[in-house]
Design a protein around this motif. Structure first.
Motif, PDB file in Angstrom:
ATOM      1  N   TYR A  13       0.824  -1.208   0.000  1.00 54.62           N
ATOM      2  CA  TYR A  13       0.000   0.000   0.000  1.00 54.62           C
ATOM      3  C   TYR A  13       0.863   1.265   0.000  1.00 54.62           C
ATOM      4  O   TYR A  13       0.552   2.236  -0.677  1.00 54.62           O
ATOM      5  CB  TYR A  13      -0.912  -0.025   1.235  1.00 54.62           C
ATOM      6  CG  TYR A  13      -1.657   1.261   1.495  1.00 54.62           C
ATOM      7  CD1 TYR A  13      -2.838   1.555   0.805  1.00 54.62           C
ATOM      8  CD2 TYR A  13      -1.192   2.184   2.430  1.00 54.62           C
ATOM      9  CE1 TYR A  13      -3.531   2.723   1.048  1.00 54.62           C
ATOM     10  CE2 TYR A  13      -1.879   3.355   2.687  1.00 54.62           C
ATOM     11  CZ  TYR A  13      -3.046   3.625   1.991  1.00 54.62           C
ATOM     12  OH  TYR A  13      -3.726   4.793   2.235  1.00 54.62           O
ATOM     13  N   ASP A  14       1.935   1.265   0.776  1.00 51.22           N
ATOM     14  CA  ASP A  14       2.777   2.457   0.926  1.00 51.22           C
ATOM     15  C   ASP A  14       4.239   2.095   0.699  1.00 51.22           C
ATOM     16  O   ASP A  14       5.095   2.331   1.555  1.00 51.22           O
ATOM     17  CB  ASP A  14       2.574   3.059   2.324  1.00 51.22           C
ATOM     18  CG  ASP A  14       3.088   4.483   2.438  1.00 51.22           C
ATOM     19  OD1 ASP A  14       3.606   5.011   1.436  1.00 51.22           O
ATOM     20  OD2 ASP A  14       3.003   5.074   3.538  1.00 51.22           O
ATOM     21  N   GLY A  15       4.522   1.531  -0.453  1.00 54.97           N
ATOM     22  CA  GLY A  15       5.875   1.105  -0.774  1.00 54.97           C
ATOM     23  C   GLY A  15       6.887   2.235  -0.752  1.00 54.97           C
ATOM     24  O   GLY A  15       8.057   2.025  -0.399  1.00 54.97           O
ATOM     25  N   ALA A  16       6.463   3.446  -1.112  1.00 51.80           N
ATOM     26  CA  ALA A  16       7.378   4.587  -1.165  1.00 51.80           C
ATOM     27  C   ALA A  16       7.980   4.873   0.208  1.00 51.80           C
ATOM     28  O   ALA A  16       9.161   5.200   0.328  1.00 51.80           O
ATOM     29  CB  ALA A  16       6.655   5.814  -1.695  1.00 51.80           C
ATOM     30  N   ARG A  17       7.175   4.752   1.258  1.00 50.52           N
ATOM     31  CA  ARG A  17       7.675   5.019   2.615  1.00 50.52           C
ATOM     32  C   ARG A  17       8.741   3.987   3.007  1.00 50.52           C
ATOM     33  O   ARG A  17       9.784   4.335   3.566  1.00 50.52           O
ATOM     34  CB  ARG A  17       6.525   4.997   3.625  1.00 50.52           C
ATOM     35  CG  ARG A  17       6.963   5.270   5.070  1.00 50.52           C
ATOM     36  CD  ARG A  17       5.770   5.263   6.008  1.00 50.52           C
ATOM     37  NE  ARG A  17       4.798   6.256   5.625  1.00 50.52           N
ATOM     38  CZ  ARG A  17       4.875   7.541   5.981  1.00 50.52           C
ATOM     39  NH1 ARG A  17       5.878   7.959   6.751  1.00 50.52           N
ATOM     40  NH2 ARG A  17       3.961   8.395   5.589  1.00 50.52           N
ATOM     41  N   PHE A  18       8.479   2.739   2.717  1.00 49.68           N
ATOM     42  CA  PHE A  18       9.434   1.688   3.065  1.00 49.68           C
ATOM     43  C   PHE A  18      10.714   1.813   2.231  1.00 49.68           C
ATOM     44  O   PHE A  18      11.815   1.602   2.737  1.00 49.68           O
ATOM     45  CB  PHE A  18       8.795   0.312   2.886  1.00 49.68           C
ATOM     46  CG  PHE A  18       7.808  -0.025   3.966  1.00 49.68           C
ATOM     47  CD1 PHE A  18       8.196  -0.788   5.062  1.00 49.68           C
ATOM     48  CD2 PHE A  18       6.503   0.419   3.905  1.00 49.68           C
ATOM     49  CE1 PHE A  18       7.293  -1.100   6.064  1.00 49.68           C
ATOM     50  CE2 PHE A  18       5.589   0.121   4.911  1.00 49.68           C
ATOM     51  CZ  PHE A  18       5.988  -0.637   5.999  1.00 49.68           C
ATOM     52  N   GLU A  19      10.553   2.172   0.962  1.00 56.53           N
ATOM     53  CA  GLU A  19      11.718   2.349   0.101  1.00 56.53           C
ATOM     54  C   GLU A  19      12.590   3.502   0.603  1.00 56.53           C
ATOM     55  O   GLU A  19      13.824   3.408   0.607  1.00 56.53           O
ATOM     56  CB  GLU A  19      11.256   2.619  -1.335  1.00 56.53           C
ATOM     57  CG  GLU A  19      12.396   2.695  -2.334  1.00 56.53           C
ATOM     58  CD  GLU A  19      11.886   2.877  -3.755  1.00 56.53           C
ATOM     59  OE1 GLU A  19      12.671   3.364  -4.589  1.00 56.53           O
ATOM     60  OE2 GLU A  19      10.715   2.539  -4.024  1.00 56.53           O
ATOM     61  N   LYS A  20      11.956   4.559   1.059  1.00 56.68           N
ATOM     62  CA  LYS A  20      12.678   5.727   1.569  1.00 56.68           C
ATOM     63  C   LYS A  20      13.475   5.383   2.823  1.00 56.68           C
ATOM     64  O   LYS A  20      14.549   5.942   3.073  1.00 56.68           O
ATOM     65  CB  LYS A  20      11.689   6.853   1.866  1.00 56.68           C
ATOM     66  CG  LYS A  20      12.327   8.152   2.312  1.00 56.68           C
ATOM     67  CD  LYS A  20      11.272   9.212   2.548  1.00 56.68           C
ATOM     68  CE  LYS A  20      11.903  10.512   3.028  1.00 56.68           C
ATOM     69  NZ  LYS A  20      10.860  11.562   3.288  1.00 56.68           N
TER      70      LYS A  20
END
Length: 213
Positions: free
Chosen positions: A155-162
């Motif tokens: 759902y929020d891959g961008a946060r985990f990638e960051k």
């Protein structure tokens, strides 16, 4: 053509080596709290809740996962207060402490989840003993903590990638099974500054219902 094949062959041999070295981060390795079991008894104004978890000890919201322990926490709210409340459940026993802020009795054991449909709890309140049965709230079809976390990372891959640095995740994760006329999951992502972003998931579908800092 032979020369082209000879030049290309080493590339074919080297590529699998690099693919083998690349490691995808398993975010579940960074879970510092996982509440997997919830047992509840509620009747005529009397309530007892049991939470079974794996969590770090000492507990600290610092974005770093510590050593994990299995714990069983019990919260008991009777119809009236008592001077003494003792509890026995699953071979564990002790005297509960009173928490004036929440007006309930509390006990914590180092133990694994009971992993049963229900557990019998023996309570001795001011010398009077009775036995109640707390029911496991996890019904068939409820996802587990690993699946709940997977739903959040998708759902929020961008946060985990960051928050991912190479093959390491710069934070810790909390996954808690909740119950309110149905099962839900709380997933909290805590960074190294101690800031947590939280998600509320449907316990069956894994759909994110809400999120907040």
């Amino acid at each position: 053509m032979k020369h082209f094949l000879c030049l290309f062959a080493p590339v074919l041999l080297i590529s699998p080596l690099f693919a083998g070295c690349a490691k995808e981060v398993d975010y579940y390795d960074y879970v510092s709290e996982y509440r997997s079991g919830v047992y509840i008894f509620s009747e005529d104004g009397e309530e007892l809740k049991i939470y079974c978890s794996e969590r770090e000890a000492p507990y600290s919201s610092d974005g770093i996962k510590g050593e994990m322990n299995s714990t069983v926490e019990i919260f008991y709210r009777p119809e009236k207060s008592f001077d003494s409340v003792k509890i026995s459940v699953g071979g564990l026993d002790g005297e509960m402490s009173y928490q004036s802020v929440t007006a309930n009795y509390y006990m914590c054991f180092t133990a694994d989840d009971f992993d049963a449909a229900s557990v019998d709890v023996e309570l001795t309140c001011d010398g009077q003993t009775k036995t109640i049965s707390a029911q496991n709230v996890r019904e068939e079809g409820v996802i587990d903590g690993r699946e709940a976390l997977k739903c959040v990372t998708e759902y929020d891959g961008a946060r985990f990638e960051k928050m991912t640095e190479g093959a390491r995740f710069a934070g810790e994760i909390y996954v808690r099974l909740l119950y309110d006329e149905g099962c839900f999951y709380y997933v909290g992502v805590c960074d190294r500054e101690g800031q947590t972003h939280a998600y509320l998931l449907d316990g069956t579908s894994g759909r994110v219902l809400a999120e907040k800092d």
